[in-house]
Design a protein around this motif. Structure first.
Motif, short mmCIF file in Angstrom:
data_model
loop_
_atom_site.label_atom_id
_atom_site.label_comp_id
_atom_site.label_asym_id
_atom_site.label_seq_id
_atom_site.Cartn_x
_atom_site.Cartn_y
_atom_site.Cartn_z
N LEU A 153 32.81 37.03 27.36
CA LEU A 153 33.76 36.74 28.42
C LEU A 153 34.38 35.35 28.25
O LEU A 153 35.56 35.15 28.56
CB LEU A 153 33.07 36.85 29.78
CG LEU A 153 32.66 38.27 30.20
CD1 LEU A 153 31.84 38.23 31.49
CD2 LEU A 153 33.88 39.16 30.39
N ALA A 154 33.59 34.39 27.76
CA ALA A 154 34.14 33.07 27.49
C ALA A 154 35.22 33.14 26.42
O ALA A 154 36.27 32.49 26.52
CB ALA A 154 33.03 32.11 27.07
N MET A 155 34.98 33.95 25.39
CA MET A 155 35.98 34.15 24.33
C MET A 155 37.24 34.77 24.91
O MET A 155 38.37 34.38 24.57
CB MET A 155 35.40 35.03 23.24
CG MET A 155 34.29 34.39 22.43
SD MET A 155 34.92 33.25 21.20
CE MET A 155 35.62 34.39 20.02
N ALA A 156 37.08 35.75 25.79
CA ALA A 156 38.25 36.40 26.39
C ALA A 156 39.06 35.40 27.20
O ALA A 156 40.30 35.40 27.17
CB ALA A 156 37.80 37.56 27.28
N LYS A 157 38.38 34.52 27.95
CA LYS A 157 39.09 33.51 28.73
C LYS A 157 39.79 32.50 27.81
O LYS A 157 40.87 32.01 28.14
CB LYS A 157 38.12 32.78 29.66
CG LYS A 157 37.55 33.63 30.78
CD LYS A 157 38.64 34.17 31.69
CE LYS A 157 39.32 33.08 32.49
NZ LYS A 157 40.34 33.63 33.43
N GLU B 267 37.76 41.16 17.60
CA GLU B 267 37.87 42.23 18.59
C GLU B 267 38.96 41.96 19.60
O GLU B 267 39.56 42.89 20.15
CB GLU B 267 36.54 42.41 19.33
CG GLU B 267 35.49 43.20 18.57
CD GLU B 267 34.31 43.56 19.46
OE1 GLU B 267 34.55 43.91 20.64
OE2 GLU B 267 33.18 43.48 18.98
N MET B 268 39.23 40.68 19.87
CA MET B 268 40.14 40.32 20.96
C MET B 268 41.54 39.99 20.50
O MET B 268 42.45 39.86 21.32
CB MET B 268 39.56 39.12 21.72
CG MET B 268 38.25 39.43 22.39
SD MET B 268 37.58 38.00 23.25
CE MET B 268 35.96 38.62 23.66
N MET B 269 41.74 39.81 19.20
CA MET B 269 43.06 39.46 18.68
C MET B 269 43.38 40.36 17.50
O MET B 269 42.48 40.97 16.91
CB MET B 269 43.09 37.98 18.27
CG MET B 269 42.66 37.01 19.35
SD MET B 269 42.78 35.27 18.86
CE MET B 269 44.55 35.02 18.97
N ASP B 270 44.63 40.44 17.17
CA ASP B 270 45.06 41.23 16.02
C ASP B 270 44.41 40.67 14.76
O ASP B 270 44.57 39.48 14.45
CB ASP B 270 46.58 41.17 15.89
CG ASP B 270 47.12 42.12 14.84
OD1 ASP B 270 46.38 42.43 13.88
OD2 ASP B 270 48.28 42.55 14.98
N PRO B 271 43.65 41.50 14.02
CA PRO B 271 42.96 40.99 12.82
C PRO B 271 43.90 40.36 11.80
O PRO B 271 43.49 39.49 11.02
CB PRO B 271 42.27 42.24 12.25
CG PRO B 271 42.12 43.15 13.43
CD PRO B 271 43.31 42.90 14.30
N THR C 279 44.09 42.37 27.54
CA THR C 279 44.14 43.74 27.02
C THR C 279 44.60 43.67 25.58
O THR C 279 45.64 43.08 25.27
CB THR C 279 45.11 44.61 27.84
OG1 THR C 279 44.67 44.65 29.20
CG2 THR C 279 45.15 46.03 27.29
N THR C 280 43.82 44.24 24.69
CA THR C 280 44.15 44.20 23.27
C THR C 280 43.89 45.56 22.64
O THR C 280 42.84 46.16 22.86
CB THR C 280 43.32 43.11 22.54
OG1 THR C 280 43.58 43.16 21.14
CG2 THR C 280 41.82 43.29 22.79
N ARG C 281 44.87 46.03 21.91
CA ARG C 281 44.77 47.33 21.23
C ARG C 281 44.32 48.44 22.18
O ARG C 281 43.48 49.27 21.86
CB ARG C 281 43.83 47.23 20.02
CG ARG C 281 44.44 46.45 18.86
CD ARG C 281 43.46 46.26 17.73
NE ARG C 281 42.52 45.21 18.02
CZ ARG C 281 41.49 44.89 17.24
NH1 ARG C 281 41.28 45.56 16.14
NH2 ARG C 281 40.66 43.92 17.57
N GLY C 282 44.87 48.41 23.40
CA GLY C 282 44.58 49.45 24.37
C GLY C 282 43.26 49.30 25.09
O GLY C 282 42.91 50.12 25.93
N LYS C 283 42.53 48.22 24.80
CA LYS C 283 41.23 47.99 25.41
C LYS C 283 41.30 46.79 26.34
O LYS C 283 41.73 45.72 25.95
CB LYS C 283 40.17 47.75 24.33
CG LYS C 283 38.79 47.43 24.88
CD LYS C 283 37.82 47.12 23.75
CE LYS C 283 36.45 46.74 24.28
NZ LYS C 283 35.51 46.38 23.19
N SER C 284 40.88 47.00 27.59
CA SER C 284 40.88 45.91 28.56
C SER C 284 39.50 45.27 28.62
O SER C 284 38.49 45.96 28.65
CB SER C 284 41.24 46.44 29.96
OG SER C 284 42.58 46.92 29.97
N ILE C 285 39.49 43.95 28.61
CA ILE C 285 38.24 43.20 28.72
C ILE C 285 38.18 42.64 30.13
O ILE C 285 39.06 41.88 30.55
CB ILE C 285 38.17 42.09 27.67
CG1 ILE C 285 38.20 42.69 26.27
CG2 ILE C 285 36.91 41.23 27.87
CD1 ILE C 285 38.26 41.67 25.16
#
Length: 373
Positions: free
Chosen positions: A157-161, A211-215, A118-124
């Motif tokens: 999804l691979a990036m999220a993992k 998108e998945m980490m703090d810029p 979950t990043t910036r209020g968005k769940s992947i």
């Protein structure tokens, strides 16, 4: 949520009527309806003999008893999802309906509600059963190949993992790579430094990472080498320990490049290879991704996850486009075979070869949902 049911006896088309009522609180109701009641219209499209009526905080399903029972299970699962804070789209409704048809005992709310990060209020999270199998395979195997058409979430999804593994300190770094192959057009000379020249090839990986980490954190991780984004040519001669390694666009690797990449695997590392074998941009020769599915098919701890057009989570048209091109390519292969082997293309043999074309689903060369090698 509460549900009141009237007896639902009968078979489709008998003329009997069944009703199911759900009481849904305000916030969950807004999420359940979607913009302009769009999501409940999707429910109706899945069950043509059922009317969905909404009044205040009450949802009523009315119609054929058998289809009302199916709609009841579906709406119950959707309400569970929105109560867990999951934002629903049309694809979520369609996927949940398909899962319940395939296995009435399954629970889409349970299978599809587990967030990876979950990043910036968005769940992947995975949005289809095929994606869920793919994500589970990454947890259970050292090397996973995610093979499927555009829009199935292979790389995302691979990036999220990978980010999840880094946050949990399961690995010390993330390495993202892809071959520098032009997609059907010549870009010509690119000015600037070496990084400037390779940046266009790696930009999709940077976009997903941001998108998945703090810029603000990403540049620091790149500077320290905790996250590395590099073309495939940079992998030669290295041993990658304690790393989560992703090879994207693997259909554009040569067999030699694929072998070189896979043998970089070190201790404590995991590899995910993603690609679409219908979008090969190599000027000539075999794709390393096509070959590896045969060479490594019998090795333990390697998994081939096959995603299909049913796992596309972009616009619904994307799935139909994928199917149309898959059918066209299959028909073209049959015509070529008939031209090259006219002595084998008469009567029953020809009809037998053409029959599978009617199925028209992208399979990436094998069955959906992945196979354990």
């Amino acid at each position: 949520m509460s549900a009141d049911a009237e007896p639902a006896n009968g078979t489709p088309g008998t003329g009997s009527i069944a009703r199911e009522r759900f009481d849904v609180d305000g916030i969950a109701m807004v999420r359940l309806l979607g913009p302009q009641d769009r999501l409940l219209k999707v429910v109706e499209s899945q069950f043509p003999l059922v009317r969905v009526l909404v009044r205040s905080n009450e949802v009523t399903l009315e119609g054929d008893p058998v289809q009302v029972e199916g709609a009841r299970r579906l709406v119950g699962e959707l309400i569970s999802m929105v109560r867990n804070g999951q934002d629903l789209g049309s694809s979520d409704v369609e996927t949940s309906a398909r899962m319940l048809r395939d296995d009435p005992r399954s629970s889409p709310a349970e299978l599809l509600s587990q967030a990876i990060i979950t990043t910036r209020g968005k769940s992947i999270r995975p949005k289809t059963l095929g994606q869920k199998n793919y994500v589970d395979a990454i947890d259970q195997n050292t090397i996973v190949f995610g093979i499927g058409p555009a829009g199935t979430g292979k790389t995302y999804l691979a990036m999220a993992k990978a980010v999840q593994a880094l946050q949990r300190r399961e690995v010390e770094r993330i390495i993202l790579t892809r071959p520098a192959v032009e997609a059907g057009e010549r870009l010509g000379f690119l000015p600037g430094t070496l990084n400037d020249k390779i940046d266009p090839y790696l930009r999709p990986l940077y976009d997903a990472l941001n998108e998945m980490m703090d810029p603000d954190v990403v540049p620091k991780l790149l500077a320290t080498g905790t996250v590395e984004v590099a073309p495939l040519a940079y992998m030669r001669g290295r041993t990658l320990n304690d790393s989560f390694i992703i090879l994207d666009e693997a259909q554009n690797t040569s067999p030699e490049q694929m072998k070189m990449f896979l043998t970089r695997l070190g201790f404590g590392s995991r590899i995910v290879v993603t690609g679409d074998i219908t979008q090969i941009d190599l000027p000539a020769g075999a794709s390393g991704l096509q070959l590896v599915t045969r060479v490594l098919s019998d090795i333990d701890d390697i998994h081939f996850a096959r995603l299909t057009s049913e796992d596309v989570v972009r616009h619904s048209l994307v799935g139909r486009i994928v199917d149309a091109y898959t059918k066209y390519d299959a028909e073209r292969q049959v015509r070529k075979f008939e031209r090259d082997h006219p002595e084998e293309t008469t009567g029953a043999n020809r009809r037998e070869r053409r029959a599978p074309l009617n199925r028209g689903r992208y399979s990436g060369g094998n069955s959906r949902g992945g196979e354990k090698s």
